[in-house]
Design a protein around this motif. Sequence first.
Motif, PDB file in Angstrom:
ATOM      1  N   GLU B 192       0.828  -1.213   0.000  1.00 46.58           N
ATOM      2  CA  GLU B 192       0.000   0.000   0.000  1.00 46.58           C
ATOM      3  C   GLU B 192       0.861   1.262   0.000  1.00 46.58           C
ATOM      4  O   GLU B 192       0.769   2.085   0.912  1.00 46.58           O
ATOM      5  CB  GLU B 192      -0.922   0.029   1.233  1.00 46.58           C
ATOM      6  N   PRO B 193       1.713   1.424  -0.989  1.00 47.00           N
ATOM      7  CA  PRO B 193       2.620   2.573  -0.996  1.00 47.00           C
ATOM      8  C   PRO B 193       1.889   3.869  -1.362  1.00 47.00           C
ATOM      9  O   PRO B 193       0.796   3.826  -1.930  1.00 47.00           O
ATOM     10  CB  PRO B 193       3.620   2.218  -2.095  1.00 47.00           C
ATOM     11  N   GLN B 194       2.492   5.004  -1.003  1.00 41.42           N
ATOM     12  CA  GLN B 194       1.954   6.290  -1.443  1.00 41.42           C
ATOM     13  C   GLN B 194       2.600   6.727  -2.757  1.00 41.42           C
ATOM     14  O   GLN B 194       2.103   7.599  -3.450  1.00 41.42           O
ATOM     15  CB  GLN B 194       2.215   7.378  -0.390  1.00 41.42           C
ATOM     16  N   LEU B 195       3.768   6.121  -3.041  1.00 42.98           N
ATOM     17  CA  LEU B 195       4.515   6.514  -4.242  1.00 42.98           C
ATOM     18  C   LEU B 195       4.914   5.261  -5.009  1.00 42.98           C
ATOM     19  O   LEU B 195       5.347   4.276  -4.429  1.00 42.98           O
ATOM     20  CB  LEU B 195       5.779   7.291  -3.820  1.00 42.98           C
ATOM     21  N   LEU B 196       4.734   5.328  -6.320  1.00 40.46           N
ATOM     22  CA  LEU B 196       5.152   4.229  -7.177  1.00 40.46           C
ATOM     23  C   LEU B 196       6.191   4.778  -8.150  1.00 40.46           C
ATOM     24  O   LEU B 196       5.949   5.782  -8.815  1.00 40.46           O
ATOM     25  CB  LEU B 196       3.932   3.701  -7.940  1.00 40.46           C
ATOM     26  N   ILE B 197       7.358   4.128  -8.196  1.00 34.25           N
ATOM     27  CA  ILE B 197       8.380   4.537  -9.161  1.00 34.25           C
ATOM     28  C   ILE B 197       8.467   3.436 -10.212  1.00 34.25           C
ATOM     29  O   ILE B 197       8.759   2.288  -9.883  1.00 34.25           O
ATOM     30  CB  ILE B 197       9.752   4.720  -8.482  1.00 34.25           C
ATOM     31  N   ALA B 198       8.186   3.767 -11.456  1.00 34.25           N
ATOM     32  CA  ALA B 198       8.233   2.780 -12.531  1.00 34.25           C
ATOM     33  C   ALA B 198       9.361   3.157 -13.478  1.00 34.25           C
ATOM     34  O   ALA B 198       9.323   4.200 -14.122  1.00 34.25           O
ATOM     35  CB  ALA B 198       6.895   2.737 -13.270  1.00 34.25           C
ATOM     36  N   ASP B 199      10.383   2.300 -13.524  1.00 40.00           N
ATOM     37  CA  ASP B 199      11.574   2.598 -14.321  1.00 40.00           C
ATOM     38  C   ASP B 199      11.484   1.832 -15.642  1.00 40.00           C
ATOM     39  O   ASP B 199      11.683   0.626 -15.677  1.00 40.00           O
ATOM     40  CB  ASP B 199      12.814   2.166 -13.532  1.00 40.00           C
ATOM     41  N   GLU B 200      11.180   2.532 -16.708  1.00 38.48           N
ATOM     42  CA  GLU B 200      11.012   1.913 -18.031  1.00 38.48           C
ATOM     43  C   GLU B 200      10.119   0.670 -17.938  1.00 38.48           C
ATOM     44  O   GLU B 200      10.510  -0.416 -18.377  1.00 38.48           O
ATOM     45  CB  GLU B 200      12.371   1.525 -18.621  1.00 38.48           C
ATOM     46  N   PRO B 201       8.919   0.792 -17.381  1.00 42.35           N
ATOM     47  CA  PRO B 201       8.154  -0.428 -17.095  1.00 42.35           C
ATOM     48  C   PRO B 201       7.671  -1.149 -18.353  1.00 42.35           C
ATOM     49  O   PRO B 201       7.276  -2.302 -18.259  1.00 42.35           O
ATOM     50  CB  PRO B 201       6.965   0.083 -16.282  1.00 42.35           C
ATOM     51  N   THR B 202       7.705  -0.510 -19.489  1.00 41.92           N
ATOM     52  CA  THR B 202       7.119  -1.140 -20.676  1.00 41.92           C
ATOM     53  C   THR B 202       8.110  -1.316 -21.814  1.00 41.92           C
ATOM     54  O   THR B 202       7.747  -1.750 -22.896  1.00 41.92           O
ATOM     55  CB  THR B 202       5.936  -0.301 -21.204  1.00 41.92           C
ATOM     56  N   THR B 203       9.371  -0.995 -21.567  1.00 47.34           N
ATOM     57  CA  THR B 203      10.345  -1.009 -22.657  1.00 47.34           C
ATOM     58  C   THR B 203      10.584  -2.413 -23.197  1.00 47.34           C
ATOM     59  O   THR B 203      10.852  -2.591 -24.381  1.00 47.34           O
ATOM     60  CB  THR B 203      11.665  -0.400 -22.176  1.00 47.34           C
ATOM     61  N   ALA B 204      10.476  -3.422 -22.335  1.00 49.22           N
ATOM     62  CA  ALA B 204      10.755  -4.787 -22.793  1.00 49.22           C
ATOM     63  C   ALA B 204       9.511  -5.459 -23.370  1.00 49.22           C
ATOM     64  O   ALA B 204       9.545  -6.628 -23.697  1.00 49.22           O
ATOM     65  CB  ALA B 204      11.309  -5.617 -21.632  1.00 49.22           C
ATOM     66  N   LEU B 205       8.419  -4.721 -23.502  1.00 47.21           N
ATOM     67  CA  LEU B 205       7.143  -5.359 -23.845  1.00 47.21           C
ATOM     68  C   LEU B 205       6.653  -4.980 -25.247  1.00 47.21           C
ATOM     69  O   LEU B 205       7.072  -3.984 -25.814  1.00 47.21           O
ATOM     70  CB  LEU B 205       6.075  -4.962 -22.817  1.00 47.21           C
ATOM     71  N   ASP B 206       5.743  -5.781 -25.770  1.00 44.23           N
ATOM     72  CA  ASP B 206       5.056  -5.468 -27.030  1.00 44.23           C
ATOM     73  C   ASP B 206       4.261  -4.174 -26.909  1.00 44.23           C
ATOM     74  O   ASP B 206       3.852  -3.805 -25.817  1.00 44.23           O
ATOM     75  CB  ASP B 206       4.035  -6.571 -27.334  1.00 44.23           C
ATOM     76  N   VAL B 207       3.980  -3.536 -28.051  1.00 41.15           N
ATOM     77  CA  VAL B 207       3.201  -2.294 -28.000  1.00 41.15           C
ATOM     78  C   VAL B 207       1.836  -2.508 -27.355  1.00 41.15           C
ATOM     79  O   VAL B 207       1.376  -1.674 -26.578  1.00 41.15           O
ATOM     80  CB  VAL B 207       2.912  -1.696 -29.394  1.00 41.15           C
ATOM     81  N   THR B 208       1.172  -3.604 -27.706  1.00 45.05           N
ATOM     82  CA  THR B 208      -0.172  -3.835 -27.159  1.00 45.05           C
ATOM     83  C   THR B 208      -0.108  -3.995 -25.638  1.00 45.05           C
ATOM     84  O   THR B 208      -0.917  -3.422 -24.916  1.00 45.05           O
ATOM     85  CB  THR B 208      -0.785  -5.111 -27.760  1.00 45.05           C
ATOM     86  N   VAL B 209       0.860  -4.773 -25.185  1.00 44.25           N
ATOM     87  CA  VAL B 209       0.989  -4.988 -23.739  1.00 44.25           C
ATOM     88  C   VAL B 209       1.432  -3.697 -23.065  1.00 44.25           C
ATOM     89  O   VAL B 209       0.992  -3.362 -21.968  1.00 44.25           O
ATOM     90  CB  VAL B 209       1.979  -6.129 -23.460  1.00 44.25           C
ATOM     91  N   GLN B 210       2.300  -2.942 -23.735  1.00 45.85           N
ATOM     92  CA  GLN B 210       2.727  -1.649 -23.209  1.00 45.85           C
ATOM     93  C   GLN B 210       1.524  -0.762 -22.937  1.00 45.85           C
ATOM     94  O   GLN B 210       1.393  -0.175 -21.861  1.00 45.85           O
ATOM     95  CB  GLN B 210       3.656  -0.961 -24.210  1.00 45.85           C
ATOM     96  N   ALA B 211       0.615  -0.704 -23.908  1.00 49.86           N
ATOM     97  CA  ALA B 211      -0.566   0.141 -23.738  1.00 49.86           C
ATOM     98  C   ALA B 211      -1.411  -0.340 -22.562  1.00 49.86           C
ATOM     99  O   ALA B 211      -1.910   0.464 -21.769  1.00 49.86           O
ATOM    100  CB  ALA B 211      -1.391   0.137 -25.029  1.00 49.86           C
ATOM    101  N   GLN B 212      -1.531  -1.673 -22.430  1.00 45.13           N
ATOM    102  CA  GLN B 212      -2.326  -2.205 -21.313  1.00 45.13           C
ATOM    103  C   GLN B 212      -1.705  -1.861 -19.969  1.00 45.13           C
ATOM    104  O   GLN B 212      -2.395  -1.480 -19.020  1.00 45.13           O
ATOM    105  CB  GLN B 212      -2.448  -3.730 -21.448  1.00 45.13           C
ATOM    106  N   ILE B 213      -0.379  -1.996 -19.888  1.00 47.34           N
ATOM    107  CA  ILE B 213       0.304  -1.710 -18.610  1.00 47.34           C
ATOM    108  C   ILE B 213       0.183  -0.224 -18.278  1.00 47.34           C
ATOM    109  O   ILE B 213      -0.086   0.156 -17.131  1.00 47.34           O
ATOM    110  CB  ILE B 213       1.793  -2.125 -18.698  1.00 47.34           C
TER     111      ILE B 213
END
Lengths: 307, 625
Positions: B192-213
Amino acid sequence: MLSYALRRIAGFVPTLLVVITASFFVMRLAPGGPFDQEQALPPAVRANLERLYGLDEPLTLQYAHYLRALVHGDFGPSLRQRDFTVGDLIAQGLPLSATLGIAALLLALLVGIPAGIVAALRRDRLADYCLNVFAALALALPSFVTGPLLALVFGLYLRWLPVGGWQPGAPRYLALPALTLALPVAANVARLTRASLLEVLGAPYVRSARARGLGAARVLWGHALRPALTPVVSYLGPAVAFVVTGSLVIETVFGLPGSGRYLVQGAIDRDYPLVMGMIVVYGALTLSLNLVADLLHGWLDPGVRHE
Amino acid sequence: MPSIPASTDPTRAGAADGAPATEAVLRLSALTVAFDTPGGTVTAAREVTLAVARGECLGVVGESGAGKSQLFLAVLGLLPGNGRTQGSARFRGSELLTLEPTMLDHVRGAGIGMVFQDPMSSLTPHLQVGEQIAEVMVRHRGLSRRQARKRALELLRRVQVADPERRLRQYPHQLSGGMRQRVMIAIALSGEPQLLIADEPTTALDVTVQAQILALLAELKRERGLALVLITHDPGVVAGIADRVSVMRDGRIVETGAVGAIFRSPREPYTRKLLREARGPDLAGDAPHSSPPAPVAPGAAAALELAGVSVRYTIGRGWLGRRAKLAALSEVSLELARGEALGVVGESGCGKSTLVRAVLQLLPLHAGRVVWMGRALGGLPRSALRSLRRDLQIIFQDPFGSLDPRMTVGEIVAEPLEVHARDFTPAAHAAAVTAALSQVRLGAELSSRYPHELSGGQCQRVGIARAMILRPQLLACDEPLSALDVSTQEQILTLLGELRRASPMCLLFVSHNVALVQRLCERVLVLYLGRMMELAPAAALYSRPLHPYTRELLAAVPVPDPDIQPARLERVGRGEPPSPLTPPSGCVYRTRCPHAAAVCRERIPAWEKLPDGRYVACHRWRELG
C-alpha cells in the motif's frame, strides 16, 4: 517435479549398463590375465582353471553370463582370493568406505557453503582473504601430504584423535580420514559458493527484493541463496567421483579396511570379477549421488524441471 | 480535513514552473549521485531538484545514460557499493539518504513501490508468484501468511491477471512478459505505498501490452491517489499518463513543466529534439522514401515468393515426457517485387522471426516452399545455398549479442568477405570494410574497437555494415529497433531508408510496432499466432485498417501528444495471445476480438484478395466497415 524425477531415474539403468559394458571389455582387452604369474602355470592346469571360471568361452558369452548373474545379485567368485566371493568382499569393505565418502561430502558442504557465504558477504575484507589462502592450500596439497600432517598435529601432538587404523563402532577413527578427504572438496565448494553468491547478489531480482524492503536476512536466505547454490550442486557430481577415487588413497594412508584396496589389488591381479564388482558398486554409487544432485537442481531452479 | 476542491487538484493542473500544487510526497533537492571508479568520480546526476505530489504522475524523460535510473535507485538507497549521494531526498518529510536501515526497509516496503524494466530478471526465479507478493505483506503489514495469500489473489485480480488462482502458484518463467510486469506491479502495490516509481516499465514489452500496462498504471494512480514517477526514454509513453514532465540530459534536469506545455511549447532545444525524434519525420512532411516500387505486376517474376509456408517446432521433453507440436507459422503465402520493402508486424510469438528464418533457410519448413529469384531454396545442395546466402543477409534484435565480443569492429564487418569474396586482394578487402563502415556513418577509426566500447546504436550500425558489405539483394531485419532508444531508433530507420535508396534491395522488416514499420515499408503483413491476418500497402493499412487485430495494434501505438494519448489509453484492448500450443478453433484471433461471432468459432476465415491489392482474413470485415 514428479515427471522430472522419473525422467532422471529412467536414465540411471542405461547409464550403468554402458559403464558395465565398457569396463568389461576394456578389462579383457588389457594385456595379462588372472593366472599370469612370474612362473608360468602348466598349460593343463591353466586350461582347467580357465574352464572352471568360464574364461574359455567366447567373450560375448562371458559377458551375457556376467550380466545374467549380476541381475540376480551374484557378482561371481574372486579369482585370487579363493575363499571369498566378490559379494563377500564388497560386503566387508563397502560400509566403511561408503560411510567415509558420505561423511567427507557432508563435511565439505557443511564447511564450504557457510565459508563461501561469509567470504561473499565480507568481500575483499580479512575473512575473504583468509578463506582464499586456505582454499588455495587445500586444493594444492595432495591428500597423502595433508593426511599425515593432520595425523601429526591431531594424533601425535594434540592426541585428540587416533592417527590411523579402525575399530568397529568407533567413529572417531573416521574423523581424520574424512577431514583429509573433505578438505579439497570444501575448498572448491567455498570458492563456487562465494563467486556465485556475489553474482546473484548483483542480479536484478535481488535488487528488486531489496527495493521491497525485505531486509538483508530475508533477501539472502529467501531470494539469493538458492539460485547461488546451483553451481555447487552441479559440482556435486564431479565431487562424488573425486571422493570415490580419493578414498582409495585415504584408506591406504590411514590403514582403513575399506573396499578401495580391492579395486586396486583387483586391477593389478586382473581379478576380473572383483574389479567388475567394484566398478558396478562404485558406478551405481556415483550415479545415485549424481541423481540426487539432479533432483536438487530441479528443486533449486523451477525452470529446469519445466523445460 | 476538507476534501481538495477540483481546481486545486494537481492532476493535469500542475503549475508550469514545475512545482506540484499540493504537498509533495517525494521531494528531491539538489540531489547529486556519483560513482567512484578506478578512472575517477563519474557523476550520474547533478543537483537534481524535483517533487511529485499525491495523485500526480511525473514523467522523467531522457535518453539512456542520462542518469534517470541511477537517480531513483539512489533515492531508495539501492546504489552499488561505489555510489555516493549528496543533497536531499525527502519522502513525506523524512530524509531518505540518512535513514537507518530498518526504517529505510519500511519505507521501501510500505511507502514506495518500485517497478523495474525487465520483469523476467526482476522476479526471483525459484519463488512462486504468490509467495513473492505475500512476503511483502507479511513483513510490512503484519498479515498472517494466509491473509497475505488471500490479499495477493485480490491484487493479481486488480492488476488484471487472468486465472489468478493458478498464477499464484506458478513461477515467473511460466508467465508471459506482460503478466510478469503485472505481477511486479502487484508486488509494488502490496505494501500500500503512497509513491510508485516505474523505471522503463514497458520497454521490454510489445506495443499492445505496453498500452495495457500504461492504462493500468493510470487507473491505479486515479483510484488510489498514488504519486507516480514514470521513467522512460519514450515521450509517447509519458504523453498518456503524466501530469508533469521533467526532461533529463547528462544527469541534469533541463526542463520541467506541465505535460501540455512541454509537448506544445518546449523551451529547451534538447526537448524539441527528443519530441521531433519521437514524432518521426512524417509530421514534418518528409516522405520516408521517394519512389516506392510498384507491387508485383501480374505475370512479372517476383523476387521472393512464399507459397503455403508452415513451420512447426517440437516442444521436446525427452523420451519419457510429452512431445507437443507448436505451429509457429501456418500457410503463409506472399510475393515480394524486386526492391520492395515488406513490414511484418505482430506481438511476441506471432511468428515474425520464424518467417524471417524460414525465408533465409535457417530452419526447416514443415510445408510449402520459398522461391528466390525463380529458384526454390528448399532442395538446394549446401554449396549452392551458401553462395546464395551472399544475396540474403540479416540483422538482429540484440545489437550487442549479435556481435562476437572478441572480434574488433573491422574483423566483424570483414567476416562475410572471408566466406564469399576470398579472391579479394588485401587492399580491396580493406577498402570494402571502410566503405561499408562509412555507408552506415561510422568512421574508419572505429574498426579497431571492440563491441563493448560502442553504444547500442553504434553496434546496430556495425551489424548493418556486416550485412551490407556483400551488397545483398535482400536484407532481413529482425526487430532491429526494439533494443534501442527512441532517438536511436529514428537514426537507424533513416539509415535503412538511405541504404535502400542507394542500392535497391528487398527488405523484410520485422517489428512489433506498426507505426515504425509504416515509415520504411511499402507493404505490411500482420501476423497473429502464426497466421496471416492482413496484408496491405502501408499507407492504406494505417489509414483504413480492415482487420480488427490491425486496429488493435494501431490503437496501442503510443502517440507523443498529451491531447490525444490519454483517451487512446482508456480505449486500449485487453488480453494477450492464447498459447500457440492450443490455438482457438476457427479464427485464431476470435478470443480477443471485440466483434467475434459464431462463424468465427466454426470456420477459419479465407485469405481474401480485394480488388485494390489488399488481403484480409476476417469473416466480418465487410460489416465492420
